[in-house]
Design an enzyme around this catalytic site. Structure first.
Site, PDB file in Angstrom:
ATOM      1  N   ASP A 266      -8.564  -5.983  27.017  1.00 58.65           N
ATOM      2  CA  ASP A 266      -8.080  -6.191  25.649  1.00 58.65           C
ATOM      3  C   ASP A 266      -9.047  -5.606  24.628  1.00 58.65           C
ATOM      4  OD1 ASP A 266      -5.864  -7.470  26.618  1.00 58.65           O
ATOM      5  OD2 ASP A 266      -6.566  -9.506  26.167  1.00 58.65           O
ATOM      6  N   GLU A 292      -1.053   0.280  27.824  1.00 59.91           N
ATOM      7  CA  GLU A 292      -2.156   1.126  27.353  1.00 59.91           C
ATOM      8  C   GLU A 292      -1.647   2.444  26.792  1.00 59.91           C
ATOM      9  OE1 GLU A 292      -1.772   1.983  31.839  1.00 59.91           O
ATOM     10  OE2 GLU A 292      -1.431   0.320  30.441  1.00 59.91           O
TER      11      GLU A 292
END
Length: 372
Positions: A266, A292
């Protein structure tokens, strides 16, 4: 149609353009109209022998000149230079209390009705006055009327019997006390409603923000980017400039999660998004497309220029040491596919081409930019 336009022009001349000035001028003009009506009623009292003509004329002059003066100050916006409260509510109400007290002192047998006018004065400003101001005005009214009653009862006991004046004073205390209390309660209610409205506005703004932003990175989310693309795409159709679209994917991101945990993953996403955003123009839009993967929209940018931008971004991320504090030796890179939206091409087709170019970049070794 012509009559309506004439009315609008007349209203604009009298009250000013629609907005705060219009409202303030309306209130000041209403007060002037009330003074005018009051002057007519007072003249009727003169005809009935209840009020002396000279006394009535002086009070009428005082009322009309004051009302006209306040209207002129508000309508001309000179009041903005004189007070933080451009409606001049407090000065107008003090003036009205003095006027009403003066009227009580000369009216004689019909003076009891003047106390009701004092109620109108307090009601005039109950939606604007602060609680302290309402209490001050009520106290001023009681003191002035009480002093006037005492003076008239002493000087003219036959016309102003002391016992009648005592009853009038008690009535004044009860009525003005209740009216000022109501004004204070209404003001508190108005303040509470205003606070709730502000809270609701803030909550709606936050909801709109949450609906368009990715919670982790703060970038636009997929839904917001789709809407932005829908707004930008017609420009291409109309031939109003090029539009480049790029899909970016962080290389080997699953390894970051597997090796260092999802918390580290994260943090990588947040740092990556911040690094890219710092290098982009204000006109560019970057969104988290999913996981992502990121989508970059570059209005007014040709394909070759878009490749230059992405190469600069790639080098910036690849050389950055902004990720080493997340995990020792951690390096981050990305692959990208970029296209220029063709004339007549749908936004979905353009994104599909960018996705294929991204796949090619992955196949060719990652950490590179491919054009579609």
């Amino acid at each position: 149609m012509g009559t309506s336009a004439t009315h609008e022009r007349s209203a604009a001349w009298l009250l000013g353009p629609a907005g705060p000035l219009h409202v303030r001028s309306s209130m000041a003009l209403i007060a002037l109209v009330v003074y005018s009506v009051f002057a007519l009623l007072q003249h009727a009292e003169v005809v009935l022998g209840l009020v002396e003509l000279a006394e009535s004329n002086w009070l009428t002059l005082f009322n009309l000149s004051g009302g006209l003066g306040f209207y002129t100050l508000v309508r001309s916006e000179w009041s903005l230079r004189l007070s933080d409260e451009p409606s001049l509510t407090m000065p107008q109400m003090v003036f009205a209390i003095v006027s009403t007290t003066w009227s009580y002192s000369i009216t004689g047998p019909a003076r009891g009705a003047v106390i009701a006018i004092m109620i109108l004065v307090i009601m005039f400003g109950m939606f604007i006055l602060q609680p302290r101001q309402a209490r001050t005005l009520a106290l001023l009214a009681v003191v002035l009327l009480g002093a006037t009653m005492l003076w008239r009862a002493h000087r003219s006991p036959l016309r102003y019997p002391p016992r009648v004046e005592a009853v009038h004073f008690l009535f004044t205390l009860i009525v003005l006390g209740g009216t000022s209390s109501l004004a204070i309660r209404l003001n508190k209610l108005r303040s509470r409603l205003a606070a709730q409205k502000n809270e609701l506005t803030d909550a709606l703004a936050l909801n709109r923000e949450l609906a368009t932003r990715d919670a982790l990175t703060g970038l636009l989310n997929r839904r917001a980017m789709v809407e932005l693309l829908a707004r930008e795409h017609p420009r291409i159709v109309r031939g109003q400039g090029p539009l480049a679209v790029a899909l970016l994917d962080i290389d080997w991101f699953k390894r970051v999660n597997d090796s260092h945990g999802h918390g580290a993953g994260d943090e990588v996403l947040k740092r990556f998004a911040a690094t890219l955003k710092e290098q982009l123009r204000a006109a560019d839009a970057l969104a988290r497309w999913g996981g992502e993967e990121f989508l970059l929209l570059m209005p007014g940018t040709r394909l070759d220029d878009a490749r230059v931008v992405l190469e600069r971004l790639r080098c910036q991320v690849d050389a950055a040491d902004a990720f080493t504090d997340i995990a020792a030796g951690l390096r981050v890179s990305f692959s990208a596919g970029v296209v220029e939206v063709a004339e007549g091409e749908s936004q979905d087709a353009a994104i599909d081409r960018a996705d294929r170019a991204l796949y090619q970049a992955k196949q060719n070794g990652r950490n590179r930019v491919e054009a579609g």
